[in-house]
Design an enzyme around this catalytic site. Sequence first.
Site, PDB file in Angstrom:
ATOM      1  CB  VAL A   1      -0.965  -0.003   1.199  1.00  0.00           C
ATOM      2  CG1 VAL A   1      -1.783   1.292   1.232  1.00  0.00           C
ATOM      3  CG2 VAL A   1      -1.887  -1.206   1.143  1.00  0.00           C
TER       4      VAL A   1
ATOM      5  CD  GLU B   1     -13.579   6.289   2.238  1.00  0.00           C
ATOM      6  OE1 GLU B   1     -14.153   5.187   2.381  1.00  0.00           O
ATOM      7  OE2 GLU B   1     -14.141   7.380   2.402  1.00  0.00           O
TER       8      GLU B   1
ATOM      9  CB  VAL C   1     -14.478   0.209   5.981  1.00  0.00           C
ATOM     10  CG1 VAL C   1     -15.707  -0.635   5.655  1.00  0.00           C
ATOM     11  CG2 VAL C   1     -14.248   0.259   7.482  1.00  0.00           C
TER      12      VAL C   1
ATOM     13  CB  ILE D   1     -16.026   0.988  -1.602  1.00  0.00           C
ATOM     14  CG1 ILE D   1     -15.941  -0.211  -2.551  1.00  0.00           C
ATOM     15  CG2 ILE D   1     -17.438   1.557  -1.587  1.00  0.00           C
ATOM     16  CD1 ILE D   1     -16.839  -1.367  -2.154  1.00  0.00           C
TER      17      ILE D   1
ATOM     18  CE  LYS E   1     -12.388  -5.133   5.787  1.00  0.00           C
ATOM     19  NZ  LYS E   1     -12.346  -5.933   4.549  1.00  0.00           N
TER      20      LYS E   1
END
Length: 506
Positions: free
Chosen positions: A85, A209, A212, A216, A285
């Site tokens: 990431v 953001e 979860v 999206i 989540k």
Amino acid sequence: MVIKIIKSRYVLACLYCSSAVTREQPPPLIPPLIPSNYGYHDYHCVILTFLPYLTLPYLVQHSPQASTTTSLEAINVGIVGGGTVGGGICEILTNKADYLTTLCSNDIHVKSICVRDLSKQRDFDIPPGCTITDDIDSIVNSDDIDIVVEVMGGTTLAKDVVFNALSNGKHVVTANKALIAAALGDIESHVLAINKDKPSQDLIQFNYEAAVCGGIPIINSLQSDYPGDQIHMIAGIINGCTNFMLSGMDRDGLTYDEALSQASKLGYAEADPTLDVGGFDARSKLKILIRLAYGLDVDEANISCRGIQELTATDYDYAKSLGGTIKLLGVAERVGDKVSGFVSPCYVSGSDSLSSVSDATNAVEISSKNLDRTTYIGQGAGRYPTANSCVNDIAAIAKGDRLASPFNPSSECKFVQRYDSVFYLRLKYKDKIGITRQCGEICEKYGVSIHSLLQNPRSGKSNDSFVIVTEKVSNTDMKKVVAELEDLEWVQGPAFWMPVLRPDWM
């Protein structure tokens, strides 16, 4: 009036009729004021008449507060975690640098990246001027760092990074759902204490953001799109690994073990897949979604959680005969002032939007008073989906977007473990007279009404089974039925039962 500068040309458009005038050079002065007796349309016409004079350079030049030069502020980012990431964040920030500068009116620079192993070859280009370090404190305590991005994972050292960075007045961006779920209350209290009495432009931000559903934008949506609405239910496919596995079991007839092996080979499943297949990742989540949707900080242990390990190909045969499929869902629902939530395999009707979401894709459906049903679908994990959400959080901070708290206001709702649903119950059996009668008697004892009883042709094998579909009942009554049925001598092994997503599916 709208003014745009395109290269050296000054384009001015009237908001009333969209007429436009283009000039190569700005005029020297503003014309006399428009008479006050002009009507709206006449006023609009006069504006068009004087458009050549109303140019941005003139207004800027003659404004008493205007500056003849524009300087961009440098927003320095420190990334803790230089893996999948972290590398994706660097790539996106580099590739979109010019666009982000225009969007945010600030230059975003990756100043430093903290990694575990300095000798390891990176699979991304290190941004210009960026240093690689193995000293977390050099980022967290640096006066030159404005935003700390935590993508190292875990809940111990990562927690120290997040809390220390916030205490040092740095904005934090993270993708760490396990940390947020475990320390949500502490994070909220810490941010509120830091931001107490600060003007809005100085508020320290905690953005998450990517925590979860990866790419999206569900967190931002829950923070900004529902303040005037009331959310009735959230139902989501919020774990990509299990959805990939269940898609294979449904579409290709794979067994659980075969589906897990395929997910492992493709990198969807960890070496120890328990967090995914056991539903625990989805539960973390769901806890975050419940906090945002209903204002409740629920203890994870109080959210009922069942994984997919008990699912068999037989269940998919029965699901198909009913016209649907089976998905691992995180579901939360508000009825009055009570909120329930669970993670479980669920029967989903073939006409339902979630039934067609396959492979590693995630989806969250929100049912609300004003908007009815809104479904968010996209990639829930992976380098670029997760990094994209992190970059969006970074850009929001660089633009000056500010929230007083990272979580929505709390509520007086109460979390309960009881919920009502239609249920699917599969029983493996040894053939015997009176099976149907005993099932009916036990269901009647606990007030559980049977909607239908299904049985595929017998194969003569030890895994012969039949299915009971109930009417809408409580999960607590259903548990009592299952426990008593499992004690019967003709029942072979544990029963498998799951809720049906919507009680009105029949």
